[in-house]
Write an enzyme that holds these catalytic residues in place. Structure first.
Site, PDB file in Angstrom:
ATOM      1  N   HIS A  46      24.912 -56.798   2.090  1.00 45.36           N
ATOM      2  CA  HIS A  46      23.854 -57.658   1.578  1.00 45.36           C
ATOM      3  C   HIS A  46      24.349 -59.083   1.579  1.00 45.36           C
ATOM      4  O   HIS A  46      25.534 -59.331   1.755  1.00 45.36           O
ATOM      5  CB  HIS A  46      23.512 -57.262   0.138  1.00 45.36           C
ATOM      6  CG  HIS A  46      22.748 -55.971   0.037  1.00 45.36           C
ATOM      7  ND1 HIS A  46      22.926 -55.091  -0.984  1.00 45.36           N
ATOM      8  CD2 HIS A  46      21.821 -55.439   0.838  1.00 45.36           C
ATOM      9  CE1 HIS A  46      22.127 -54.056  -0.815  1.00 45.36           C
ATOM     10  NE2 HIS A  46      21.450 -54.250   0.289  1.00 45.36           N
ATOM     11  N   THR A  47      23.418 -60.001   1.351  1.00 50.19           N
ATOM     12  CA  THR A  47      23.827 -61.391   1.207  1.00 50.19           C
ATOM     13  C   THR A  47      24.741 -61.520  -0.010  1.00 50.19           C
ATOM     14  O   THR A  47      24.340 -61.166  -1.117  1.00 50.19           O
ATOM     15  CB  THR A  47      22.602 -62.290   0.978  1.00 50.19           C
ATOM     16  OG1 THR A  47      21.643 -61.981   1.970  1.00 50.19           O
ATOM     17  CG2 THR A  47      22.969 -63.742   1.043  1.00 50.19           C
ATOM     18  N   THR A  48      25.949 -61.994   0.207  1.00 45.40           N
ATOM     19  CA  THR A  48      26.807 -62.252  -0.950  1.00 45.40           C
ATOM     20  C   THR A  48      27.065 -63.726  -1.119  1.00 45.40           C
ATOM     21  O   THR A  48      27.687 -64.137  -2.081  1.00 45.40           O
ATOM     22  CB  THR A  48      28.139 -61.506  -0.823  1.00 45.40           C
ATOM     23  OG1 THR A  48      28.693 -61.830   0.444  1.00 45.40           O
ATOM     24  CG2 THR A  48      27.959 -60.008  -0.957  1.00 45.40           C
ATOM     25  N   SER A  49      26.622 -64.518  -0.173  1.00 45.68           N
ATOM     26  CA  SER A  49      26.696 -65.969  -0.345  1.00 45.68           C
ATOM     27  C   SER A  49      25.695 -66.620   0.603  1.00 45.68           C
ATOM     28  O   SER A  49      25.397 -66.071   1.658  1.00 45.68           O
ATOM     29  CB  SER A  49      28.100 -66.464  -0.058  1.00 45.68           C
ATOM     30  OG  SER A  49      28.428 -66.216   1.278  1.00 45.68           O
TER      31      SER A  49
END
Lengths: 262, 260
Positions: free
Chosen positions: B32-35
């Site tokens: 997933h988007t982590t940043s």
């Protein structure tokens, strides 16, 4: 020069319990933290025929003030459609988004109970249901300290306090949130008369403790105000405004008083 | 090519051995988007007596690189509401598509009602909170500006955690530190919104955009500004900062190569 390992060099450190985490290597795993702390404090006290729930209206993120007016105390089960007035109040403090979600869930449940059973939910039943809701998310908790208030079957003030995973207890008074550790000892002394003794009643173990009795409403309201004005002085996440909901047999009264905005 | 379309584009077994379909199976944790990657900086907004002013610059940064200089971060909805996006630009574009489909869906109804700013804010707050609860956040902070069901000025914020709050003035990102204190000088209380004129609010926002350009290294001097009133949305997307004064820059000491 600053020590490279000091919290100052590695980023801002806040007034929260957890310090910035430091690993021995310099490799950092960046990941998403689904929680935050929005500060603020809440407080509930019961009397013979009333319950007061109060909370400050400041919302913070770190050292920033998001807004000076974000209520933390809510009426539960109020229905504009049928004109049904609420008789239960809930306060939530901690992670505001979870607090809101929890409030909306409990609100919907209390309304559905009214529609399905044709009578309002008792505070005792609502308290048990809230515990079940919180425990239902035991492994991804609502990160909030909730306090539920109302009048019990005998018309006496009732107050239930919760931890984030649903442990609960009926109490005379409870402080929660950022300034709980500042307010709770004051309440122990002023509501439950802890460490107060009857003068001249004896020496040493014979000294008689002062018995706790329910306080009149005016006195309780003033205790709440005093608790918050003091907390504002010593905690940066508390301030801006004080909202009080007073439950009596005549319904719920809302009182707003300004607090220091610094 | 042979007569088996299933075999087209696949290596022949005779040369590389049988095709191993296991590589198509997702294994391990889902990413997933982590940043955020391409980001937009601050969004500012102020309420005034008959509406709201909202502004954001036209820059999308790739880290410290000013990558896209013509990205519009204010989006109108329903011709009565404006959403300002800070944070990840791809997530902003996703939300933009989501709002478009919501708008189309709503217009098929025959109820005669349309969504006001308060309704839209509730919707977005639920979307953002759901995504954070799935540990798959949309990396944005949004400001929703417009009028509520009673045609009163409405301004509220939602962020990637689903946290919501409302205030007479709001600013995201760097603006929360730099612009918010300046804007609070104009209106510090909900009760005073009624005495703020449109000019006062617009001037304050434009002045803050300038301050942000002076001090926020991820900002741009080209920006969008929108004014929402009962008469609709006036959106200008090609504004430029005026009357800049860099005289203060000489006074700054202690950074860069300067040694004295």
């Amino acid at each position: 020069m600053l020590n490279a390992n000091s919290p100052l060099a590695s980023g801002p450190s806040y007034s929260f319990a957890t310090p910035p985490n430091q690993t021995s290597t310099n490799i950092k795993q960046h990941s998403f933290n689904p929680y935050t702390d929005n500060g603020g404090s809440t407080l509930g006290i019961t009397g013979d025929d009333f319950a007061i729930l109060a909370g400050d209206t400041r919302s913070t993120s770190g050292y920033n003030i998001n807004t000076r007016y974000a209520p933390k105390v809510f009426k539960i089960g109020e229905d504009d459609g049928t004109g049904e007035s609420a008789h239960i109040v809930l306060s939530v403090v901690g992670f505001a988004a979870d607090g809101n979600a929890l409030k909306e869930r409990l609100n919907a449940i209390v309304k559905m109970y009214r529609y399905q059973h044709g009578k309002p939910m008792s505070v005792k039943a609502c308290a048990q249901r809230l515990s079940t809701i919180l425990y239902g998310k035991r492994f991804f908790p609502y990160y909030v300290h909730a306090i539920l208030g109302g009048l019990d079957e005998e018309g006496k003030g009732a107050l239930y306090s919760y931890d984030p995973v649903g442990s609960y207890e009926r109490e005379q008074c409870r402080a929660a949130g950022a300034a709980a550790s500042l307010i709770m000892p004051f309440l122990d002394n002023q509501v439950n008369f802890k460490n107060q003794y009857i003068p001249g009643s004896g020496e040493g173990h014979a000294l008689e403790a002062r018995k706790a009795t329910p306080l009149p409403r005016a006195e309780v309201e003033q205790l709440v105000r005093d608790a918050f004005t003091s907390a504002v002085e010593r905690h940066i996440e508390v301030g801006d405004g004080l909202q009080m909901l007073v439950v009596t047999k005549n319904g719920i009264e809302e009182i707003y008083d300004p607090l220091k905005k610094d | 090519m042979n007569h088996l379309p299933q075999a087209w584009g696949r290596p022949r077994n005779a040369i590389l051995g049988a095709y191993n379909p296991s590589i198509l199976q997702p294994s391990g944790p889902k990413a997933h988007t982590t940043s955020p990657i391409v980001t937009g900086t601050s969004v500012l907004a102020v309420k005034f007596k008959d509406g709201v002013v909202i502004a954001a610059d036209n820059l999308a940064s790739y880290g410290s690189l000013a990558r896209f200089t013509d990205v519009k971060r204010l989006r109108t909805f329903n011709r009565r509401t404006v959403v300002g996006f800070g944070g990840d630009v791809s997530d902003m574009q996703y939300l933009d598509r989501l709002l478009l489909s919501l708008d189309i869906e709503e217009n098929y109804g025959s109820s005669g009602h349309d969504l006001n700013a308060l309704n839209l804010h509730t919707y977005l707050a639920k979307v953002m909170y759901k995504r954070r609860s799935d540990i798959n956040p949309l990396w944005n902070q949004l400001l929703v500006a417009g009028l509520d069901g009673l045609d009163q000025p409405f301004l509220s914020s939602v962020d990637l955690l689903g946290t919501t709050f409302s205030s007479p003035t709001l600013a995201t990102g760097f603006g929360a530190h730099l612009a918010q204190p300046l804007l609070r000088k104009v209106v510090d209380d909900e009760a005073k919104v009624g005495s703020v004129t449109r000019e006062q609010a617009t001037n304050a926002v434009r002045e803050c955009m300038k301050v942000l350009f002076y001090r926020d290294a991820r900002s741009l001097d080209k920006y969008s500004i929108a004014v929402i009133t009962k008469d609709g949305v006036e959106l200008k997307e090609d504004e430029e900062l005026e009357n800049q004064s860099w005289a203060f820059a000489e006074m700054i000491k202690g950074y860069g190569t300067q040694t004295v």
